[in-house]
Design a protein around this motif. Structure first.
Motif, mmCIF file in Angstrom:
data_model
loop_
_atom_site.group_PDB
_atom_site.id
_atom_site.type_symbol
_atom_site.label_atom_id
_atom_site.label_comp_id
_atom_site.label_asym_id
_atom_site.label_seq_id
_atom_site.Cartn_x
_atom_site.Cartn_y
_atom_site.Cartn_z
ATOM 1 N N GLY A 110 0.791 -1.223 0.000
ATOM 2 C CA GLY A 110 0.000 0.000 0.000
ATOM 3 C C GLY A 110 0.821 1.268 0.000
ATOM 4 N N SER A 193 -1.955 -1.216 -3.469
ATOM 5 C CA SER A 193 -3.206 -0.629 -2.994
ATOM 6 C C SER A 193 -2.986 0.804 -2.530
ATOM 7 N N THR A 196 -4.089 2.890 2.570
ATOM 8 C CA THR A 196 -3.757 2.057 3.721
ATOM 9 C C THR A 196 -3.016 2.829 4.813
ATOM 10 N N ARG A 220 -2.297 3.473 10.648
ATOM 11 C CA ARG A 220 -2.713 2.701 9.477
ATOM 12 C C ARG A 220 -4.230 2.569 9.409
ATOM 13 N N HIS A 221 -4.714 2.402 8.181
ATOM 14 C CA HIS A 221 -6.142 2.235 7.919
ATOM 15 C C HIS A 221 -6.277 1.131 6.888
ATOM 16 N N MET A 222 -7.166 0.205 7.116
ATOM 17 C CA MET A 222 -7.339 -0.889 6.182
ATOM 18 C C MET A 222 -8.723 -0.814 5.531
ATOM 19 N N ALA A 231 -2.429 -5.372 -0.254
ATOM 20 C CA ALA A 231 -2.977 -5.457 1.102
ATOM 21 C C ALA A 231 -4.205 -6.359 1.148
#
Length: 255
Positions: A110, A193, A196, A220-222, A231
């Motif tokens: 990401g 990606s 993220t 972080r962010h998913m 990711a």
């Protein structure tokens, strides 16, 4: 997924590096498994952890090298320095077939890929004309890294990656999921990606003498991502192989 091939591809001379440092367990694991399919394994790695150094090179200080064993060297520099030193000095007259970087403790996917010294070392090797791959192992608990997963899957994944047709200006960024070997699914080719990395903060703290120091904190962010992304593939229990190149042009910016 089968963990071995009937006739694994053989390699001649291989140069290994990383960004976690010469004593990192991931580098030892990589050297151990690559030695099974290579005639010669050389190691040039940073003397200490150089995570997050991206493609930094040392221009204002001398580089010092220490031999740490047969064909094994620790360098006072960045991962990119190590690739350059190995290819343009140590193995200048006998270049390796390929450069392998890793195995990094933690995924490199990401938005954080550009910060990765692991990936940067591979890109530097490719810039110098040598094919390269970067390997990373996802984790959720730094105290319990699933090295057995990388150990079990690496021969099959490396053999698969060596069989891919890769553009001359690209390297392969390979990530193992944070699962036991028996729970890992297929190997998939993915794209990098986005979304993220939520933000980067600076945390101020106080040391034992009342002085202030600071830590960088990655938040972080998913997002919900499909298995066609690096990711997303890890979330789906897959091994991700992402071609990474040098072109940083923003297509929307051209318009």
């Amino acid at each position: 997924m089968p963990l071995s091939s009937a006739s694994p591809r053989r390699l001649g001379r291989v140069l290994l590096t990383n960004d976690d440092g010469i004593n990192a367990p991931g580098l030892a694991l990589l050297a151990e498994r690559v030695a099974e399919v290579a005639d010669e394994v050389w190691v040039v790695a940073p003397e200490k952890d150089q995570s997050g150094m991206s493609r930094a090179v040392t221009l204002t200080a001398p580089l010092r090298v220490e031999e740490r064993g047969a064909r094994r060297y620790a360098l006072t520099g960045t991962p990119s320095d190590c690739a350059i030193f190995g290819l343009r000095h140590l193995l200048k007259d006998a270049p390796p077939d390929i450069v392998l970087s890793g195995i990094n403790r933690g995924a490199n996917v990401g938005d954080e890929v550009p910060y990765s010294g692991t990936v940067a070392a591979a890109l530097t090797a490719r810039l110098l004309g040598v094919p390269a791959m970067a390997f990373s192992l996802a984790l959720t608990d730094r105290a319990h890294v699933r090295w057995d997963t990388a150990r079990a899957l690496l021969p099959r994944v490396l053999d698969h990656a060596l069989g891919l047709r890769v553009a001359a200006n690209a390297v392969l960024n390979i990530n193992f999921p944070d699962l036991d070997p028996s729970d890992v699914g297929d190997i998939v080719v993915t794209r990098q990606s986005r979304g993220t990395l939520d933000r980067i903060d600076v945390e101020a703290r106080t040391d034992m003498r009342g002085g202030t120091y600071h830590w960088m904190a990655f938040r972080r962010h998913m997002p919900i991502l499909g298995p066609d992304t690096d990711a997303g593939a890890l979330k789906h229990g897959l091994v991700s192989i992402t071609p990474i190149g040098f072109d940083m042009t923003a297509p929307d910016g051209i318009a």
